[in-house]
Design a protein around this motif. Structure first.
Motif, PDB file in Angstrom:
ATOM      1  N   LEU A  10      70.123  -2.791   4.838  1.00 54.17           N
ATOM      2  CA  LEU A  10      71.304  -2.120   4.290  1.00 54.17           C
ATOM      3  C   LEU A  10      72.530  -3.034   4.394  1.00 54.17           C
ATOM      4  N   PHE A  11      72.641  -3.724   5.523  1.00 54.20           N
ATOM      5  CA  PHE A  11      73.764  -4.643   5.716  1.00 54.20           C
ATOM      6  C   PHE A  11      73.705  -5.783   4.695  1.00 54.20           C
ATOM      7  N   ASP A  14      74.635  -4.569   1.295  1.00 54.05           N
ATOM      8  CA  ASP A  14      76.090  -4.343   1.272  1.00 54.05           C
ATOM      9  C   ASP A  14      76.843  -5.663   1.156  1.00 54.05           C
ATOM     10  N   LEU A  17      76.431  -7.131  -2.322  1.00 55.53           N
ATOM     11  CA  LEU A  17      77.302  -6.409  -3.262  1.00 55.53           C
ATOM     12  C   LEU A  17      78.752  -6.865  -3.114  1.00 55.53           C
ATOM     13  N   ALA A  18      79.190  -7.028  -1.869  1.00 60.02           N
ATOM     14  CA  ALA A  18      80.571  -7.460  -1.635  1.00 60.02           C
ATOM     15  C   ALA A  18      80.811  -8.857  -2.192  1.00 60.02           C
ATOM     16  N   ILE A  21      81.017  -8.707  -5.971  1.00 56.49           N
ATOM     17  CA  ILE A  21      82.321  -8.171  -6.380  1.00 56.49           C
ATOM     18  C   ILE A  21      83.413  -9.227  -6.217  1.00 56.49           C
ATOM     19  N   LEU A  24      83.013 -11.711  -9.033  1.00 58.69           N
ATOM     20  CA  LEU A  24      83.464 -11.129 -10.306  1.00 58.69           C
ATOM     21  C   LEU A  24      84.992 -11.059 -10.372  1.00 58.69           C
ATOM     22  N   THR A  25      85.602 -10.704  -9.254  1.00 63.37           N
ATOM     23  CA  THR A  25      87.073 -10.624  -9.211  1.00 63.37           C
ATOM     24  C   THR A  25      87.691 -11.996  -9.452  1.00 63.37           C
TER      25      THR A  25
ATOM     26  N   PHE B  16      87.969  -3.839  -8.251  1.00 61.18           N
ATOM     27  CA  PHE B  16      87.650  -4.824  -9.291  1.00 61.18           C
ATOM     28  C   PHE B  16      87.864  -4.235 -10.683  1.00 61.18           C
ATOM     29  N   LEU B  19      91.484  -4.101 -11.380  1.00 64.75           N
ATOM     30  CA  LEU B  19      92.013  -5.439 -11.655  1.00 64.75           C
ATOM     31  C   LEU B  19      91.704  -5.872 -13.091  1.00 64.75           C
TER      32      LEU B  19
END
Lengths: 156, 115
Positions: A10-11, A14, A17-18, A21, A24-25, B16, B19
């Motif tokens: 799970l970690f 997670d 995914l972080a 993100i 992508l940002t 995100f 943004l």
């Protein structure tokens, strides 16, 4: 009851995914900055052409021939100064070497024949439809006759 | 602890998305436009030439205006007199000049250009 391996999975998910993100940002920010830079870069040549044309004609109507920059304005010996927008009755051709963007320069009196000082062929790419040109006019007084000083500036 | 991590990721995902929406809704700055400066220069030319050659009649001023600004409407002011050229519009540029008349009186010429 969670086992250690389940928590670890799970970690990891997670964390993955972080990271996705975060990437992508960053990508979105960079894409935005890139489009902004491209937009500014595409608008710059047209702006530069307009600016050179405007300021060149402005200098022509404000300088006299004694300056290092080309000028057409007359010198009033009574006033001891150059008279902007007022040309001598028979203005001489200004020195136009060193101004490659200047395509043509004409003096068109309101009543009378025009004088052409420059008329160059386009030297840009073969597809001259892509050449950008701007035409600017300035009102001057030639002796007692009103005239338009018309300059055409092209990037090709 | 794992649940908090998931909530954090969901919040990041939401951040995100926000943004991206903000970036998409932001328009790049308009390219600099020198047209107002060009029009101002031509208005100034007209005023300087009119004063320099001796103030012409209002019909001659109107004719000069149409020649220098083809396709534009505007208004010429000579002291307290005004001549309208074409229809007025909301966006107006006004340039004026003061001069000393031969009588010694102070005169004022103005040109309003509608764009």
């Amino acid at each position: 009851m969670n086992t250690t391996s389940e928590r670890g999975l799970l970690f990891s998910t997670d964390l993955l995914l972080a990271v996705v993100i975060l990437l992508l940002t960053s990508l979105a920010g960079l894409a935005f900055l890139s489009s902004l830079a491209l937009h500014s870069a595409s608008a710059l040549p047209a702006y530069r052409l307009q600016r050179q044309g405007l300021f060149f004609l402005d200098a022509l109507v404000k300088n006299d021939a004694s300056q290092s920059f080309p000028g057409l304005a007359a010198f009033d010996s009574g006033l001891h100064r150059v008279t902007p927008n007022f040309l001598s009755p028979a203005p001489t051709a200004p020195e136009l070497q060193g101004f490659p963007l200047l395509q043509s320069l004409r003096l068109v009196p309101f009543n009378g024949p025009e004088t052409q000082w420059a008329d160059k062929p386009l030297t840009g790419p073969a597809n001259q439809a892509s050449t950008t040109c701007y035409s600017f006019e300035r009102l001057v007084l030639v002796g007692k006759e009103k005239a338009l000083l018309i300059g055409v500036f092209c990037d090709g | 602890m794992d649940e908090r991590g998931l909530y954090f990721s969901l919040e990041a995902l939401l951040g995100f998305a926000v943004l991206v929406l903000v970036l998409l809704s932001t328009k790049p700055a308009e390219a600099p436009d020198l047209k107002p400066l060009y029009l101002l220069q031509k208005q100034h030319d007209l005023l300087v030439v009119w004063v320099g050659q001796g103030i012409p009649s209002l019909p001659e001023m109107e004719s000069d205006f149409r020649r220098v600004f083809p396709g534009f409407s505007g208004r010429i002011g000579f002291n307290d007199e005004f001549v309208a050229v074409g229809e007025p519009a909301s966006n107006a540029f006004t340039e004026s000049i003061y001069y000393a008349a031969p009588s010694g009186a102070l005169g004022r010429l103005s040109i309003t250009l509608y764009d």
